[in-house]
Design a protein around this motif. Structure first.
Motif, PDB file in Angstrom:
ATOM      1  N   ALA A  39       4.604  -3.312   3.146  1.00 35.20           N
ATOM      2  CA  ALA A  39       4.665  -2.181   3.534  1.00 35.20           C
ATOM      3  C   ALA A  39       3.402  -1.656   4.681  1.00 35.20           C
ATOM      4  O   ALA A  39       3.739  -1.181   5.800  1.00 35.20           O
ATOM      5  N   VAL A  40       2.364  -2.123   4.350  1.00 34.14           N
ATOM      6  CA  VAL A  40       1.436  -1.891   5.268  1.00 34.14           C
ATOM      7  C   VAL A  40       1.345  -2.727   6.478  1.00 34.14           C
ATOM      8  O   VAL A  40       1.010  -2.170   7.454  1.00 34.14           O
ATOM      9  N   ALA A  41       1.639  -3.922   6.428  1.00 34.77           N
ATOM     10  CA  ALA A  41       1.710  -4.840   7.624  1.00 34.77           C
ATOM     11  C   ALA A  41       2.941  -4.139   8.497  1.00 34.77           C
ATOM     12  O   ALA A  41       2.864  -4.281   9.667  1.00 34.77           O
ATOM     13  N   ALA A  42       4.158  -3.550   7.900  1.00 36.08           N
ATOM     14  CA  ALA A  42       5.116  -3.201   8.807  1.00 36.08           C
ATOM     15  C   ALA A  42       4.776  -1.559   9.176  1.00 36.08           C
ATOM     16  O   ALA A  42       5.620  -1.019  10.051  1.00 36.08           O
ATOM     17  N   ALA A  43       3.639  -0.782   8.849  1.00 42.68           N
ATOM     18  CA  ALA A  43       3.483   0.288   9.075  1.00 42.68           C
ATOM     19  C   ALA A  43       3.011   0.524  10.577  1.00 42.68           C
ATOM     20  O   ALA A  43       2.136  -0.281  10.901  1.00 42.68           O
ATOM     21  N   ASP A  44       3.280   1.577  11.092  1.00 42.40           N
ATOM     22  CA  ASP A  44       2.827   2.038  12.394  1.00 42.40           C
ATOM     23  C   ASP A  44       1.434   2.610  12.113  1.00 42.40           C
ATOM     24  O   ASP A  44       1.396   3.627  11.514  1.00 42.40           O
ATOM     25  N   VAL A  45       0.188   2.170  12.647  1.00 43.97           N
ATOM     26  CA  VAL A  45      -1.083   2.508  12.224  1.00 43.97           C
ATOM     27  C   VAL A  45      -1.748   3.406  13.573  1.00 43.97           C
ATOM     28  O   VAL A  45      -2.940   3.525  13.338  1.00 43.97           O
ATOM     29  N   SER A  46      -0.929   3.546  14.543  1.00 45.26           N
ATOM     30  CA  SER A  46      -1.468   4.224  15.539  1.00 45.26           C
ATOM     31  C   SER A  46      -1.744   5.524  15.731  1.00 45.26           C
ATOM     32  O   SER A  46      -2.441   6.203  16.299  1.00 45.26           O
ATOM     33  N   LYS A  47      -0.949   6.359  14.766  1.00 37.84           N
ATOM     34  CA  LYS A  47      -1.217   7.696  14.534  1.00 37.84           C
ATOM     35  C   LYS A  47      -1.671   8.471  13.553  1.00 37.84           C
ATOM     36  O   LYS A  47      -2.483   9.070  13.655  1.00 37.84           O
ATOM     37  N   ASP A  48      -1.265   7.880  12.493  1.00 32.07           N
ATOM     38  CA  ASP A  48      -1.774   8.409  11.152  1.00 32.07           C
ATOM     39  C   ASP A  48      -3.071   7.951  10.455  1.00 32.07           C
ATOM     40  O   ASP A  48      -3.624   7.052  10.943  1.00 32.07           O
ATOM     41  N   PRO A  49      -4.051   8.821   9.889  1.00 28.22           N
ATOM     42  CA  PRO A  49      -5.130   8.216   9.248  1.00 28.22           C
ATOM     43  C   PRO A  49      -4.677   7.125   8.036  1.00 28.22           C
ATOM     44  O   PRO A  49      -3.630   7.223   7.407  1.00 28.22           O
ATOM     45  N   LYS A  59       3.896   4.382  -2.091  1.00 26.15           N
ATOM     46  CA  LYS A  59       5.122   5.304  -2.596  1.00 26.15           C
ATOM     47  C   LYS A  59       6.164   4.240  -2.489  1.00 26.15           C
ATOM     48  O   LYS A  59       7.033   4.637  -3.146  1.00 26.15           O
ATOM     49  N   SER A  60       5.980   3.529  -1.376  1.00 18.01           N
ATOM     50  CA  SER A  60       7.414   2.931  -1.061  1.00 18.01           C
ATOM     51  C   SER A  60       7.794   1.833  -2.011  1.00 18.01           C
ATOM     52  O   SER A  60       8.907   1.279  -2.076  1.00 18.01           O
TER      53      SER A  60
END
Length: 119
Positions: A39-49, A59-60
């Motif tokens: 889930a972390v690897a697939a997450a967009d990390v550019s916007k949120d903290p 949660k996922s």
């Protein structure tokens, strides 16, 4: 005579049911960690903290967490048959809570690393 008897003592009896439950717990714990990592690897990390992203990643994986909690409660009841179901559930929730905290902290570190790489 007693010395010889001690030398030929049978090996301690292994508990196959306990070992089986432990192996299942280990696999489910690893599966939970893998789920969060994916889930972390697939997450967009550019916007949120990083913390917010980590919380969402954890949660996922809630279905795996819930199954793990049930298995921990079962393991606790096996090892401590005199405990009430409520006690076993409390132990399970606390145990899985520790695992969840560790996974979330690792996720934050991984997300921050990814965020730093994109800057």
């Amino acid at each position: 005579m007693l010395l010889l008897a001690a030398c030929n003592a049978p090996a301690p009896r292994q508990d196959p049911k306990g070992q089986q439950l432990r192996a299942e717990l280990d696999k489910m714990t690893a599966d939970y960690g893998t789920c969060v990592d994916k889930a972390v690897a697939a997450a967009d990390v550019s916007k949120d903290p990083a913390g917010s992203i980590a919380v969402e990643a954890v949660k996922s994986c809630r279905p795996i967490r819930n199954a793990l909690r049930l298995k921990v409660a079962s393991f606790d009841r096996f090892g401590h048959p005199n405990r009430t179901p409520q006690q076993a559930e409390a132990v399970a929730e606390a145990s899985v809570g520790v695992i969840e905290k560790e996974l979330r902290e690792k996720a934050v570190v991984d997300i921050v690393k990814r965020q730093n790489q994109t800057r």
